[in-house]
Structure formats: structure tokens, C-alpha cells
Design a protein around this motif. Structure first.
Motif, PDB file in Angstrom:
ATOM      1  N   LEU B  77       0.829  -1.199   0.000  1.00  0.00           N
ATOM      2  CA  LEU B  77       0.000   0.000   0.000  1.00  0.00           C
ATOM      3  C   LEU B  77       0.863   1.248   0.000  1.00  0.00           C
ATOM      4  O   LEU B  77       1.951   1.275   0.565  1.00  0.00           O
ATOM      5  CB  LEU B  77      -0.914   0.026   1.238  1.00  0.00           C
ATOM      6  CG  LEU B  77      -1.843  -1.150   1.428  1.00  0.00           C
ATOM      7  CD1 LEU B  77      -2.693  -0.928   2.658  1.00  0.00           C
ATOM      8  CD2 LEU B  77      -2.719  -1.368   0.213  1.00  0.00           C
ATOM      9  N   ARG B  79       0.499   4.880   1.400  1.00  0.00           N
ATOM     10  CA  ARG B  79      -0.389   5.609   2.302  1.00  0.00           C
ATOM     11  C   ARG B  79      -0.012   7.078   2.343  1.00  0.00           C
ATOM     12  O   ARG B  79       1.168   7.417   2.224  1.00  0.00           O
ATOM     13  CB  ARG B  79      -0.261   5.075   3.734  1.00  0.00           C
ATOM     14  CG  ARG B  79      -0.568   3.622   3.896  1.00  0.00           C
ATOM     15  CD  ARG B  79       0.169   3.121   5.137  1.00  0.00           C
ATOM     16  NE  ARG B  79       0.184   1.666   5.191  1.00  0.00           N
ATOM     17  CZ  ARG B  79      -0.665   0.956   5.921  1.00  0.00           C
ATOM     18  NH1 ARG B  79      -1.593   1.543   6.628  1.00  0.00           N
ATOM     19  NH2 ARG B  79      -0.580  -0.351   5.936  1.00  0.00           N
ATOM     20  N   THR B 102      -5.760   9.407   7.581  1.00  0.00           N
ATOM     21  CA  THR B 102      -4.952   8.609   6.662  1.00  0.00           C
ATOM     22  C   THR B 102      -5.831   7.997   5.594  1.00  0.00           C
ATOM     23  O   THR B 102      -7.036   7.824   5.765  1.00  0.00           O
ATOM     24  CB  THR B 102      -4.226   7.463   7.403  1.00  0.00           C
ATOM     25  OG1 THR B 102      -5.172   6.797   8.201  1.00  0.00           O
ATOM     26  CG2 THR B 102      -3.085   7.952   8.218  1.00  0.00           C
ATOM     27  N   THR B 103      -5.203   7.671   4.499  1.00  0.00           N
ATOM     28  CA  THR B 103      -5.857   6.903   3.464  1.00  0.00           C
ATOM     29  C   THR B 103      -4.774   6.203   2.651  1.00  0.00           C
ATOM     30  O   THR B 103      -3.585   6.363   2.940  1.00  0.00           O
ATOM     31  CB  THR B 103      -6.772   7.782   2.600  1.00  0.00           C
ATOM     32  OG1 THR B 103      -7.559   6.944   1.756  1.00  0.00           O
ATOM     33  CG2 THR B 103      -5.976   8.736   1.737  1.00  0.00           C
ATOM     34  N   PHE B 104      -5.187   5.429   1.712  1.00  0.00           N
ATOM     35  CA  PHE B 104      -4.195   4.634   0.984  1.00  0.00           C
ATOM     36  C   PHE B 104      -4.645   4.421  -0.446  1.00  0.00           C
ATOM     37  O   PHE B 104      -5.801   4.642  -0.806  1.00  0.00           O
ATOM     38  CB  PHE B 104      -4.005   3.275   1.659  1.00  0.00           C
ATOM     39  CG  PHE B 104      -5.190   2.370   1.481  1.00  0.00           C
ATOM     40  CD1 PHE B 104      -6.307   2.521   2.268  1.00  0.00           C
ATOM     41  CD2 PHE B 104      -5.195   1.387   0.498  1.00  0.00           C
ATOM     42  CE1 PHE B 104      -7.418   1.713   2.093  1.00  0.00           C
ATOM     43  CE2 PHE B 104      -6.304   0.577   0.316  1.00  0.00           C
ATOM     44  CZ  PHE B 104      -7.415   0.748   1.116  1.00  0.00           C
ATOM     45  N   ARG B 106      -3.398   1.456  -3.712  1.00  0.00           N
ATOM     46  CA  ARG B 106      -2.450   0.368  -3.973  1.00  0.00           C
ATOM     47  C   ARG B 106      -1.233   0.942  -4.685  1.00  0.00           C
ATOM     48  O   ARG B 106      -1.355   1.728  -5.628  1.00  0.00           O
ATOM     49  CB  ARG B 106      -3.113  -0.698  -4.841  1.00  0.00           C
ATOM     50  CG  ARG B 106      -4.086  -1.538  -4.058  1.00  0.00           C
ATOM     51  CD  ARG B 106      -5.017  -2.268  -4.964  1.00  0.00           C
ATOM     52  NE  ARG B 106      -4.393  -3.467  -5.522  1.00  0.00           N
ATOM     53  CZ  ARG B 106      -4.954  -4.184  -6.496  1.00  0.00           C
ATOM     54  NH1 ARG B 106      -6.111  -3.814  -7.007  1.00  0.00           N
ATOM     55  NH2 ARG B 106      -4.358  -5.256  -6.947  1.00  0.00           N
ATOM     56  N   GLY B 131     -11.587  14.184   6.310  1.00  0.00           N
ATOM     57  CA  GLY B 131     -11.128  12.994   5.604  1.00  0.00           C
ATOM     58  C   GLY B 131     -10.298  13.374   4.409  1.00  0.00           C
ATOM     59  O   GLY B 131     -10.376  14.490   3.893  1.00  0.00           O
ATOM     60  N   ILE B 132      -9.486  12.435   3.985  1.00  0.00           N
ATOM     61  CA  ILE B 132      -8.660  12.641   2.801  1.00  0.00           C
ATOM     62  C   ILE B 132      -8.824  11.409   1.929  1.00  0.00           C
ATOM     63  O   ILE B 132      -8.973  10.299   2.441  1.00  0.00           O
ATOM     64  CB  ILE B 132      -7.182  12.897   3.200  1.00  0.00           C
ATOM     65  CG1 ILE B 132      -6.314  13.057   1.951  1.00  0.00           C
ATOM     66  CG2 ILE B 132      -6.649  11.805   4.096  1.00  0.00           C
ATOM     67  CD1 ILE B 132      -4.930  13.561   2.259  1.00  0.00           C
ATOM     68  N   SER B 133      -8.850  11.606   0.642  1.00  0.00           N
ATOM     69  CA  SER B 133      -8.914  10.433  -0.214  1.00  0.00           C
ATOM     70  C   SER B 133      -7.949  10.601  -1.366  1.00  0.00           C
ATOM     71  O   SER B 133      -7.639  11.726  -1.796  1.00  0.00           O
ATOM     72  CB  SER B 133     -10.336  10.223  -0.728  1.00  0.00           C
ATOM     73  OG  SER B 133     -10.659  11.208  -1.662  1.00  0.00           O
ATOM     74  N   VAL B 135      -7.001   8.842  -5.194  1.00  0.00           N
ATOM     75  CA  VAL B 135      -7.223   7.860  -6.260  1.00  0.00           C
ATOM     76  C   VAL B 135      -6.206   8.157  -7.359  1.00  0.00           C
ATOM     77  O   VAL B 135      -5.724   9.275  -7.494  1.00  0.00           O
ATOM     78  CB  VAL B 135      -8.653   7.923  -6.846  1.00  0.00           C
ATOM     79  CG1 VAL B 135      -9.660   7.385  -5.888  1.00  0.00           C
ATOM     80  CG2 VAL B 135      -9.021   9.322  -7.283  1.00  0.00           C
ATOM     81  N   THR B 136      -5.898   7.123  -8.103  1.00  0.00           N
ATOM     82  CA  THR B 136      -4.990   7.316  -9.222  1.00  0.00           C
ATOM     83  C   THR B 136      -5.792   7.152 -10.495  1.00  0.00           C
ATOM     84  O   THR B 136      -6.793   6.442 -10.513  1.00  0.00           O
ATOM     85  CB  THR B 136      -3.864   6.281  -9.201  1.00  0.00           C
ATOM     86  OG1 THR B 136      -4.445   4.988  -9.284  1.00  0.00           O
ATOM     87  CG2 THR B 136      -3.041   6.390  -7.944  1.00  0.00           C
ATOM     88  N   PRO B 138      -5.182   6.098 -14.454  1.00  0.00           N
ATOM     89  CA  PRO B 138      -6.192   5.073 -14.201  1.00  0.00           C
ATOM     90  C   PRO B 138      -5.954   4.357 -12.873  1.00  0.00           C
ATOM     91  O   PRO B 138      -4.832   4.355 -12.372  1.00  0.00           O
ATOM     92  CB  PRO B 138      -6.016   4.125 -15.377  1.00  0.00           C
ATOM     93  CG  PRO B 138      -4.582   4.263 -15.759  1.00  0.00           C
ATOM     94  CD  PRO B 138      -4.212   5.686 -15.492  1.00  0.00           C
ATOM     95  N   GLY B 139      -6.963   3.732 -12.341  1.00  0.00           N
ATOM     96  CA  GLY B 139      -6.866   3.154 -11.011  1.00  0.00           C
ATOM     97  C   GLY B 139      -6.526   1.679 -10.983  1.00  0.00           C
ATOM     98  O   GLY B 139      -6.384   1.094  -9.914  1.00  0.00           O
ATOM     99  N   SER B 140      -6.386   1.093 -12.148  1.00  0.00           N
ATOM    100  CA  SER B 140      -6.249  -0.362 -12.159  1.00  0.00           C
ATOM    101  C   SER B 140      -4.786  -0.797 -12.052  1.00  0.00           C
ATOM    102  O   SER B 140      -3.870  -0.018 -12.270  1.00  0.00           O
ATOM    103  CB  SER B 140      -6.851  -0.912 -13.446  1.00  0.00           C
ATOM    104  OG  SER B 140      -6.231  -0.297 -14.541  1.00  0.00           O
TER     105      SER B 140
END
Lengths: 944, 228
Positions: B77, B79, B102-104, B106, B131-133, B135-136, B138-140
């Protein structure tokens, strides 16, 4: 013209959604059971010999009359919940029942035959102490109510206050009891703890204080628990320390000291550490109490004593006998002798609790012998009515008045079906035995089928009404459409019930002893009935609310038997439970229990399970909610069954507090991935199975500044998908989270009304990944649509219907305080309802927006079968896609079926089989004949 | 929804007249998956009505890059965390960073997206970050090898602050307005006000004539039968 179209669209949509029951369908698919709760007062109507009435007042603030022959309710009055409707006292004289309600707030008189209110008076403020009927010359005319600082006397026939007096020195003296004998006087007894007793005499006619005296009693701390009035106005008290009884005539002016009688003189001894209790009886309030009384010396040791001419004589010693059956005997109070032939042996249910209260009604039979009836209340809130000789007349399971949680489990196959299924489960043992086994099971099936046919034929000859469907546990089997299920109900008293959903018959019950009153229950179905020969398995997690310590109770939901499986001990408080789709070799789903050190216990924890858990550990996530700190945190399982914190969201508690968190139901199916819009494009739903709906309420309760917060959080990544605040709103918030929508209800504090709001989430016109949903790979935030509506009624509970495949349109089931359950089509709660009608919205069947939500009487699924104080609604799918099973529980239990899109997969009851078959046969023969004719014609033509 | 996006490349010059304050953005990626947070960059936050945020961040070092690839290989992960703060400047004095959010994501998806991430900070009504988020895009994780080291040097981050939206209340006013309009339209249109007979007199008349005609046509045979 547009307006006309709007009207038309509305009426068409209503036509579509209307779903009421027909008159002849009443009671066909539904049943209701009414309960009263734990009995606090019960009085037999001794007014006449033939009377069947039994008046009860319960801890659920219910005042009811039971039929003592059948146990049915004659009438029932459900008062407000909480201390406001608390029933303080119940007195009965003749046809009148006088009730003091709400800590001495109201005095009511009820007519007992029909349950009509005769009169009601509002009493002066002050906390209630005692109430008593007051008689003058063998006739009861008044009722006296003692408050903390005042006493008032009311007329029994009209309720008007005769007089009311303030009590002398009420700030130092605690007045506790009231007594009235035959001599036109009312005695009020008060106490200054560990100092003295105060006795005040009032004249009945005008409330004049006739006499007031105080008597030394330095040892006494409470009047109620240690004193009783026996014989003609003799106050009798018992002291634990000196082991003695004290007597004092209430009326005599000269005697100002209590006379001490040592218990040793009677050869009696109080068990150490036990507080002795005196019990006296006053059968007629206009006459003095009996001179015989009970003295309880230890938890199960009672002595019958008699007070005569200043002396106390021992009549009978009732010592404890320990067996698993109780016997009830009638003894003569005058002599202490046992009446002949009056023994009832009461067998205690091994799955029930111990009896803790008896209500006895003794009477003289026609031949002058003594008879009696008795109602027994046990710890598990079962009311059993016994009659001589030992016959159980009826039973009521009052624990069901407080259902905490429930589940529905499919019934197993019949023995024969199971037999056939069993072949596949067992290990193969040679070809020939297998063939033989198959043949034998086929033979058994044939036999069963013939027996079934015979039974059908036999039943068909009998008139319809005489065919009774006795439901027993042995003949229980799944029906064709899986409409009959087993309802598992967990009650607050710790009693479990297995109820047949079709008839409401209790098939099994199990009382779990030593359940703390503040326990929280969670019922989990680990293995369904689908895995023959493994029995279905349910697990109940019982958790103490204060300490958080939990224990597991594993049982078979069909038979109610406790499972022999070894259960893990839970030494640490359990924070969260998680039912995984991972199954062990016995097809039981794995339950994970997370304790306060974030360690995980698996149940069952066989090697197979642990192996599977290790393999899938990196994809097992769970979340914890700590509402006291406003913290939501996510964890991931590690291979060694420890966990790691992976995300954290903290909502400051100074501003708002988390009131509820809800995920989606695991057994929910969504049939269509998207919605077809007017222009034939598809709007895809955001179907995140890990989505959590978090509801918060503001700490500021000012009507302008208060708000309700809605957070949609992904339970795996902790990503806040959507965040909204509903301004000027207040709880209690009820909400449903399902598919791609959340519906919540709140109180609008500005306009003082209830409002519904619906949130729908869409991915848009394209799906990111149409094959599988992963929270870790869904970078785009969904589109959120929201709309609000006014709901013109308060709400008790909210639930959504659920069907097998999710094809049927959804309805919301709204439990109203009036006891009705409203089935509201989800169609009305659609954020895409347009302001202005367009061609496209019409194409899509969208109802034009109207701010007010309609309530239509035909939407009440329970017509006039109201459910008092509905607290929860449970929905379960059936084998038919159109049908959803609904159970509403509160004080009552109501079960029915709903058809949100009507019964599209069922033929109607009045379907004309004869017509259709005659048409079919007619057509068939017509074809045959015409074929023949055509052949003849062809042949003739060929000859020509 | 109040969203202010600032796409920023690392190394950009920080706006000098920023009157906000700065909090550290930390990240952690370890092969053994025990979080050890290091500084990734600084978040420039500015409160007020329009919350804005600006991220200045460092390049990944050689060592970090190889670690990140190693973590991605074991499906570890990545983070990030920020301290709990309030965006309201006047609350700065009373803010006490009592913890982190925190968030994470992959690590493999971060690597495969060439460090393109979208970080969102969520605030509550009073401006606290809750909160924090991350994403990337593309996310895959498809297992694509990222050979070019240059791709992993610079973060291509989009950062935004999201405040809660106000949920709509029942819209009574437009509805009533619409109703009134409908009524007015109805009132203005004289066609609508005509009575049933006034509107359809020709149809009724036609129907009546037709009926009379047919009945008169049928009368002779009936009459004949009566006479016979």
C-alpha cells in the motif's frame, strides 16, 4: 392541456401502484398477534362467578383485559411510552378499575366489561406514593391517592375530588403507605428513616386530621419493605437485625411504643443476609385485612402466621422443595391445613425460566368445595393459566412484546426430498448399493406422493372449515414457492422463538438464562438449510452494552436446539462482527469477531478456514465506528489474523455526532445495472457494495442552526464519496440504504414537519468497469442526485422491500405511529422527477415533481390490523419474484406478503381455468377435425 | 459543491501572497507494510468562503523510486496522511493537531499511473478537515512494467478541497408558482372555459341527425310488422 397530461400521468401512476387487499383476502396471507408485555398488576374479576375477565397492567404501559378461558384479549389500551404513561397502581372494585398513570399525574376509571373510560381526573403534581380504595360500611365509595406531600380522596363513581389535604411535615417525613379499615378513617403512614414512624388519621368525610402520633422506630429504614397491616388495624413490622416482629395498633391513642416479639419465640430464624418480607391480604377494601399473613425468611422459605389477640401463632411452615416441577396447593388460611384435591403439578418448561409470580383466584364451587385458578408468570415472561386438575388452559408468550432482532430462515426439504438429496452428500460406496439406494429412495418418494394424493382426496370430501392445518415441527417443509419460512425472533428478555411465518404458531422457544437487561443482540445465519445433510446453523452474539463483553450461542434455527459445536470464548469486548462469504468444509460461513485490541477471532476456526483466510486476507477489509470520538476507521486483515489500520476519517464531535451507520444488505440483488432514459441512452447506477451511509446530527439544537449530515463513505478505502448537510433539520433520522440510493427521513425544525430526502448515485452514461466492482479501482466520483419531499405524518421506522432477483420495483415500508404500515412506491422518491414534464420524462415514466408525498389509505398493507408501537420492519425475499415477506414488530407482531409490482408471476385466485381449458380443448379438437376434413378434401381433389 | 482545483507540478513557484497556512502531507510505502511516514510535500491551505489548496511537493529520490516499485511488486500500500486541522484561519489558534487522517491506494496503481493521483480533502460544515482520499487515474493494476525511471520522478497531482453540499429542501415555491401558471393559462384560454355543449355542438348535432336518420330508416319494416 399540459396540466391535463400531468393529471393523467399522476393518475396512471397511481393506478399502477395501487395495491390494496380485497375483502376475501383478509387474513389469508397475513396474521397479527397482540401482546401486552410483562405483567405488573393482575386482578381477577371476582364480581361474579361466571366472569371471565382478568385485568392486567404491564411494564409496557398497557392496560388490558384478558379472557381467562382462552387467554385472548378482550380489550387493550396502549398508553404513552416512558414514564408519562407508566401505570403506578391498579385497583378494582366491582365493574370499575381505577388506574393511576404517569407518576400520579392522572387518575382514571375504566369500565371493565367493554373497556370504556368512565372518568379521568388530573391530579395535583407530586410524586406518587400509594393509592387505596376506601370503604365506608362495607361499601367502597372512594379512592385515596397519596402523594409525596399531599393526600386526596376521590369519589369512585365520578372521580371528583372530595377533599385534598397537605400532609404535615412532608419535607422531613417520607409518607409511604395508606391504610383504611372499616371505621371511617384513613391512616397515612410515614417514616423518618432510622428515627420514628408518623401515623396521621384523617376523617373520610371532610379530611379533618383526627389524630397524629409518632412512634419510635430507630431501626427502621423503610415502611414499604418491612411493614404490613394485618387484622383490624395492627401495624406489623419485621426487623432483620434483632430478628423480631413489632406490632402496633394504629388507632389506639395510648400505646406509643411498638411491642417487640422475638422470632426465636416462634422457633424461627431469618436466613443470614436476607431481608425478611411481610405479606398481608385485604380481600375487601371495606373490611380489615385478614389476620393471617406470610413472613418470608429466606428466598424460598415462607411461614404462614396468624395474629390473634396480640399473639402470633405459627400456622404452617412452607419449606423449599427443589424439583424441576412445581406443585401448587391450596391451603386454608384459617388453619393452615391443606385442602384436599387441590394440588396442581406445574411442570416447568426445560427451555423456559423459573416461575416468579403467581396470581391466584380461589372460589367456591357449586358443591361448596374450594376451587381455584392460577396464573403463573415466569422469568421468561410466559403467562400460564392453570386450572384444576393441573390443566394448562392457555399460555401467552409476552416476551414477544419486545422483539429486538429477527431473521427469516428457509424451511428444510421434507424427509423424502432430503433423502434424495442425501445421496449426493455421502461418500460413494459401490455401484450396486448406490443403485439400490436410489431405487429405495425413489420408492419412498412414490409412497409419499401416493399418501399425499390420498390425503388430498380425503380432505376434499370434508367441508372446508373442518380441515385444520395443525402445524408441528415434524411436518414443516419448504413449500413450492418458499413462501413459508421460519421466523427467528430474539427478545429483550433473552428468549428466542422459532415461529412459523404462515400461521404464526410458535414452534420452539428457548430461554437463555443470565442475560443482562442491557444486552445487545446480533443474529447471524451462518449456514442456511441448503446444505443437507448439514443442519442449518445460526449464531447469536450477546453483548453486554456496558462492558462490551460478548458470548456466542449457536443453535439450529429449525428445531431451536443448541449446537454442540465448540464456541470460541471472547475474553475481550467485541467491537465488530463480519460475516464472510468464505465457507468452511461444512458449508458454514465464517464469522470474524474483532475485539478492542483489533485482534480477529474466526468462528468456525478450523484449519481449512484459517488457510482460506490466509489466502484472502489482503482483500478482507472492515470498518469500526467510534461515535464518542467521531472516528471511523478502516482495517485490513493480515495473514496472522491481526489487523492493520489503513484509513481514518474523523468527524469532530464538537460540531456533529454520528448517530447511525448502515451498509447495504448482503442478500440484496440488483437486476438492472442502469436506467434507460427517455432518449434511449442508459444511465448507469453506482452500485458500490462497500458503501456506508453515515448519518450525523448537529450538537447545536437551535432550530435555525441545527442540521443533519449525510456522508457516503466507501468502507474499503475510506473515501468520502458524497457529503451533504440538510440544514434546519433534526433527528430522529430513519434511513434505508439500498442499491444505489439512500432514503432518509428527518424533522424539519423550521417548518415543523417531517421530510423525506432521497439520494441516488449514478456512474454516468458509461461504466468504468462493467464486469466487477472494486472499491480500489473506481477513480471517478459518482454523480449524486438528490430531492426532498414533505411527508405529512411522523414516522416510527423505515424499511425497503426485498425480492429474490431484484426485478420487482421497490417499495418503502413506512411504520407510522398510528400502527399502520405504508407501502410507498420508490417511484415517488426519485430525484429525477422533473419540474416540468417533457416528452423524455414521460417516456421514462417519471412522475412530475410534487413537494408533498401522498399517503393513500389503500397503501396501508395492514388495513385495520394496526401494529402498536411499531419498532422494526423485517423484509425477506420469497421464492416468487413478485412477493416479499414482511414482518412488522413492536408491541404486536404482524406478518404479511407484499407484491410491489403486483403478482405478475402468479395466476389470480379467480382465474378461469375452466374457460381456458375448454377453449384449449375446443381449439385442439377443431384443429383435429379441420385436419381430418382437409385430408378428406385433398384426397377428393386428388381423385378428381 | 465548492471545489477549487489547482493542478500543480512539483517545483512550481509558490504564490507569494498566500495568506493561508501550510500543513505537511506525508506518505509511506514500505515493503514490510509497517507505515513509516515521510514528508511528501506541503499543503498550502487558505480558508474563507472559498477554500483553496495548493500543493508543493518534492521529487521522489532514486531510493524512493526503487522502494515504490518493490512495494508495487508485492502489492503493498501507498499511504498518505495529513494532520487534522481547520481551514478557518480564526480557528487556527485553537486547533490542536490531535491526530492524522490517513488513506491509501495500492502502490501498483500509483506506479502504473505514472504518479498521477487525485487527492481530495473533505471538510465538514465548520471547515475542519475530516477525511482525505486519494485515487490514481487510471486506477487499475494490470501488471504493466514501468521501465522509464523518469515516469516515477514527479508527481502529477490534482488536489482539491470539498465542502459538504447543502441538501435540497422540498421545493414548494416553484411548484406553487407552476400551479398558478397552469391556472392562469387555463383562465386565459377561452377554449378551455367553453362548456361541453359549446365545444362539441357539431358532434352532438351530427350524432343526433345520424340517429334520427337511422331510426327513420328502420321504422318502415318495424311499422310494417306492427301493421301485419
Amino acid at each position: 392541456m399540459a396540466w391535463l397530461v400531468v393529471r393523467l400521468a399522476i393518475s396512471v401512476s397511481l393506478l399502477y401502484a395501487a395495491s390494496a387487499v380485497f375483502e376475501d383476502q383478509v387474513g389469508k396471507f397475513d396474521w397479527r398477534q397482540q401482546f401486552i408485555g410483562k405483567v405488573r398488576f393482575a386482578l381477577f374479576d371476582t364480581h361474579s362467578q361466571a366472569s371471565k375477565k382478568l385485568l392486567v397492567a404491564t411494564d409496557k404501559n398497557v392496560f388490558a383485559s384478558l379472557n381467562s378461558r382462552t387467554g385472548d384479549l378482550f380489550w387493550r389500551h396502549v398508553d404513552k411510552t416512558g414514564p408519562e404513561g407508566h401505570i403506578d397502581a391498579l385497583l378494582m372494585y366491582g365493574q370499575d378499575a381505577v388506574v393511576v398513570v404517569g407518576n400520579g399525574r392522572l387518575l382514571r376509571s375504566w369500565e371493565t366489561t367493554v373497556g370504556g373510560l368512565k372518568w379521568e381526573t388530573v391530579l395535583d403534581t407530586g410524586s406518587f406514593q400509594a393509592a387505596a380504595l376506601v370503604g365506608v360500611q362495607d361499601l367502597v365509595k372512594y379512592v385515596a391517592v397519596l402523594k409525596k406531600s399531599a393526600i386526596s380522596l376521590h369519589d369512585l363513581s365520578s372521580g371528583s375530588q372530595i377533599w385534598g389535604e397537605n400532609l404535615p411535615d412532608s419535607d422531613s417525613v417520607q409518607y409511604q403507605t395508606i391504610y383504611s379499615g372499616e371505621n371511617g378513617l384513613v391512616f397515612v403512614l410515614g417514616i423518618v428513616p432510622n428515627s420514628h414512624i408518623v401515623i396521621v388519621e384523617y376523617k373520610i368525610e371532610d379530611g379533618e386530621i383526627m389524630n397524629k402520633k409518632s412512634v419510635e422506630a430507630a431501626w427502621m429504614s423503610s415502611l414499604e419493605s418491612s411493614c404490613a397491616v394485618v387484622s383490624s388495624g395492627i401495624l406489623l413490622c419485621v426487623d432483620q437485625i434483632t430478628q423480631s416482629l413489632y406490632t402496633l395498633p394504629l388507632q389506639s391513642a395510648e400505646q406509643t411504643e411498638m411491642r417487640q416479639i422475638h422470632l426465636q419465640m416462634l422457633d424461627l430464624e431469618v436466613a443470614s443476609g436476607f431481608r425478611p418480607v411481610l405479606t398481608s391480604t385485604q380481600p375487601n377494601p371495606a373490611q380489615p385485612p385478614l389476620s393471617e399473613f406470610f413472613l418470608q425468611l429466606s428466598p424460598d422459605h415462607h411461614i404462614l402466621l396468624q395474629f390473634k389477640d396480640g399473639l402470633i401463632a405459627l400456622l404452617r411452615d412452607f419449606s423449599p422443595v427443589r424439583t424441576n416441577a412445581c406443585s401448587i396447593n391450596l391451603f386454608s388460611a384459617d388453619t393452615g391445613r391443606k385442602h384436599l384435591d387441590t394440588t396442581i403439578i406445574y411442570h416447568m418448561d426445560p427451555n423456559g425460566g423459573k416461575p416468579n409470580r403467581l396470581y391466584v383466584h380461589a372460589f367456591l364451587k357449586k358443591d361448596d368445595s374450594v376451587g381455584y385458578r392460577v396464573m403463573v408468570q415466569t422469568e421468561d415472561l410466559t403467562l400460564t393459566f392453570l386450572q384444576q386438575p393441573g390443566r394448562v388452559v392457555w399460555m401467552r408468550e409476552e416476551a414477544l412484546a419486545d422483539v429486538v432482532t429477527m431473521e427469516m430462515v428457509d424451511l428444510p426439504f421434507t424427509g423424502t426430498q432430503a433423502e434424495l438429496e442425501g445421496e449426493f452428500g455421502k461418500k460413494a460406496d459401490g455401484l450396486l448399493p448406490m443403485v439400490l439406494k436410489r431405487l429405495s429412495s425413489q420408492f419412498i418418494l412414490l409412497q409419499a406422493w401416493l399418501a399425499h394424493l390420498w390425503k388430498l382426496f380425503y380432505d376434499a370430501r370434508k367441508p372446508r372449515s373442518s380441515v385444520k392445518h395443525e402445524v408441528t415441527i415434524d411436518i414443516l417443509s419448504r413449500d413450492e414457492f418458499n413462501l413459508q419460512k421460519m421466523m427467528l425472533m430474539v427478545t429483550a428478555s433473552g428468549k428466542l422463538f422459532g415461529i412459523d411465518s404462515k400461521s404464526g404458531t410458535i414452534l420452539w422457544k428457548q430461554y437463555l438464562e443470565n442475560i443482562q437487561p442491557n444486552s445487545v443482540f446480533k443474529l447471524i445465519v451462518q449456514r442456511t438449510t441448503a446444505h443437507f445433510p448439514h443442519p442449518p446453523q445460526c449464531t447469536l452474539l450477546i453483548k453486554n452494552k456496558d462492558t462490551g463483553l460478548g458470548s456466542l450461542y449457536v443453535f439450529n434455527p429449525i428445531f431451536g436446539k443448541k449446537s454442540q459445536i465448540s464456541v470460541p470464548t471472547l475474553p475481550r469486548p467485541v467491537l465488530q462482527t463480519l460475516l464472510l462469504p468464505v465457507i468452511d468444509q461444512d458449508y458454514a460461513k465464517v464469522l470474524l469477531l474483532i475485539d478492542d485490541q483489533y485482534k480477529v477471532t474466526a468462528f468456525p476456526s478450523t484449519k481449512n478456514v484459517l488457510q482460506q483466510l490466509q489466502d484472502t486476507a489482503s482483500s478482507i477489509f472492515f470498518y469500526l465506528v467510534d461515535s464518542s470520538q467521531g472516528k471511523l476507521s478502516g482495517f485490513r486483515l493480515r495473514k496472522d489474523l491481526s489487523t492493520e489500520l489503513i484509513w481514518e476519517v474523523v468527524i469532530p464531535t464538537e460540531v456533529q455526532k454520528i448517530v447511525a451507520v448502515k451498509g447495504k444488505r448482503a442478500n440484496e440483488h440488483v437486476h438492472s445495472q442502469g436506467r434507460v432514459m427517455g432518449d434511449r441512452s442508459v444511465l448507469y447506477k453506482y452500485l458500490n457494495p462497500n458503501l456506508l451511509a453515515v448519518i450525523t446530527e448537529s450538537t447545536d439544537t437551535h432550530q435555525e442552526r441545527s442540521f443533519v449530515g449525510i456522508f457516503l463513505i466507501d468502507g474499503v478505502t475510506g473515501r468520502i464519496v458524497h457529503e451533504a448537510v440538510q440544514r434546519k433539520a433534526r433527528g430522529p433520522v430513519h434511513f434505508v440504504h439500498s442499491e444505489n440510493w439512500v432514503v432518509y427521513v428527518y424533522w424539519n425544525s423550521k417548518f415543523r414537519r417531517n421530510e423525506f430526502s432521497v439520494l441516488e448515485l449514478f456512474e454516468g452514461a458509461e461504466l468504468y468497469n462493467s464486469t466487477v466492482f472494486s472499491s480500489l479501482d473506481r477513480p471517478h466520483a459518482p454523480q449524486v442526485l438528490q430531492q426532498s419531499y414533505i411527508f405529512p405524518a411522523p414516522i416510527n421506522t423505515l424499511e425497503a422491500t426485498l425480492t429474490e432477483k431484484g426485478i420487482t420495483s421497490r417499495h418503502l415500508l413506512v411504520g407510522l405511529p398510528s400502527g399502520n404500515i405504508l407501502s410507498l412506491p420508490k417511484m415517488f422518491l426519485d430525484p429525477r422527477r422533473p419540474e416540468l414534464v417533457s416528452e423524455q420524462s414521460r417516456e421514462e415514466n417519471l412522475i412530475p415533481y410534487a413537494p408533498e408525498m401522498p399517503i393513500r389509505e389503500e397503501w396501508f398493507i395492514n388495513y385495520n390490523q394496526t401494529v402498536s408501537r411499531v419498532r422494526g420492519i423485517y423484509t425477506a425475499p420469497s421464492g416468487l419474484e413478485s412477493t416479499c415477506l414482511v414482518v412488522a414488530y413492536g408491541l404486536d407482531i404482524y406478518q404479511t406478503r407484499v407484491f410491489p409490482s403486483k403478482q405478475f408471476d402468479v395466476l389470480k385466485d379467480d382465474y378461469d381455468y375452466i374457460l381456458i381449458s375448454s377453449v384449449l380443448f375446443g381449439l385442439f379438437f377443431a384443429t383435429m377435425i379441420s385436419k381430418r376434413l382437409a385430408e378428406v378434401k385433398l384426397l377428393n381433389r386428388a381423385w378428381r | 459543491m465548492i471545489v477549487n482545483d489547482f493542478v500543480c507540478q512539483s517545483g512550481d513557484a509558490v504564490d507569494t501572497d498566500f495568506s493561508g497556512f501550510s500543513v505537511p502531507l506525508e506518505h509511506s510505502f514500505e515493503v514490510d507494510d509497517v507505515p513509516r511516514f515521510r514528508l511528501r510535500g506541503a499543503l498550502q491551505l487558505r480558508g474563507g468562503r472559498e477554500n483553496s489548496v495548493y500543493l508543493s511537493q518534492n521529487q521522489l529520490s532514486e531510493k524512493d523510486r526503487s522502494t515504490l516499485k518493490d512495494v508495487a511488486a508485492v502489492d503493498g500500500l501507498y499511504r498518505i496522511r495529513v494532520p487534522r486541522v481547520s481551514l478557518q484561519v480564526d480557528r487556527q489558534t485553537e486547533r490542536q493537531s490531535e491526530g492524522y487522517l490517513t488513506t491509501f491506494v495500492r502502490a501498483c496503481s500509483l506506479v502504473e499511473s505514472h504518479l498521477s493521483d487525485v487527492i481530495t480533502l473533505h471538510t465538514d460544515v465548520s471547515g475542519y478537515i475530516i477525511g482525505i482520499s486519494i485515487v490514481t487515474i487510471p486506477g487499475s493494476c494490470r501488471g504493466i512494467e514501468v521501465e522509464d525511471e523518469v515516469d516515477l520522478e514527479v508527481f502529477n497531482s490534482t488536489i482539491s478541497v470539498v465542502a459538504p453540499v447543502t441538501a435540497p429542501a422540498p421545493e414548494t415555491a416553484p411548484y406553487i408558482e407552476r400551479m398558478e401558471q397552469e391556472m392562469e393559462k387555463k383562465g386565459k384560454n377561452p377554449q378551455e372555459q367553453k362548456s361541453f355543449f359549446a365545444k362539441y355542438w357539431y358532434l352532438i348535432l351530427g350524432g343526433a341527425v345520424f340517429l334520427m336518420a337511422t331510426s327513420s330508416a328502420q321504422t318502415p319494416p318495424g311499422g310494417a310488422r306492427e301493421q301485419s
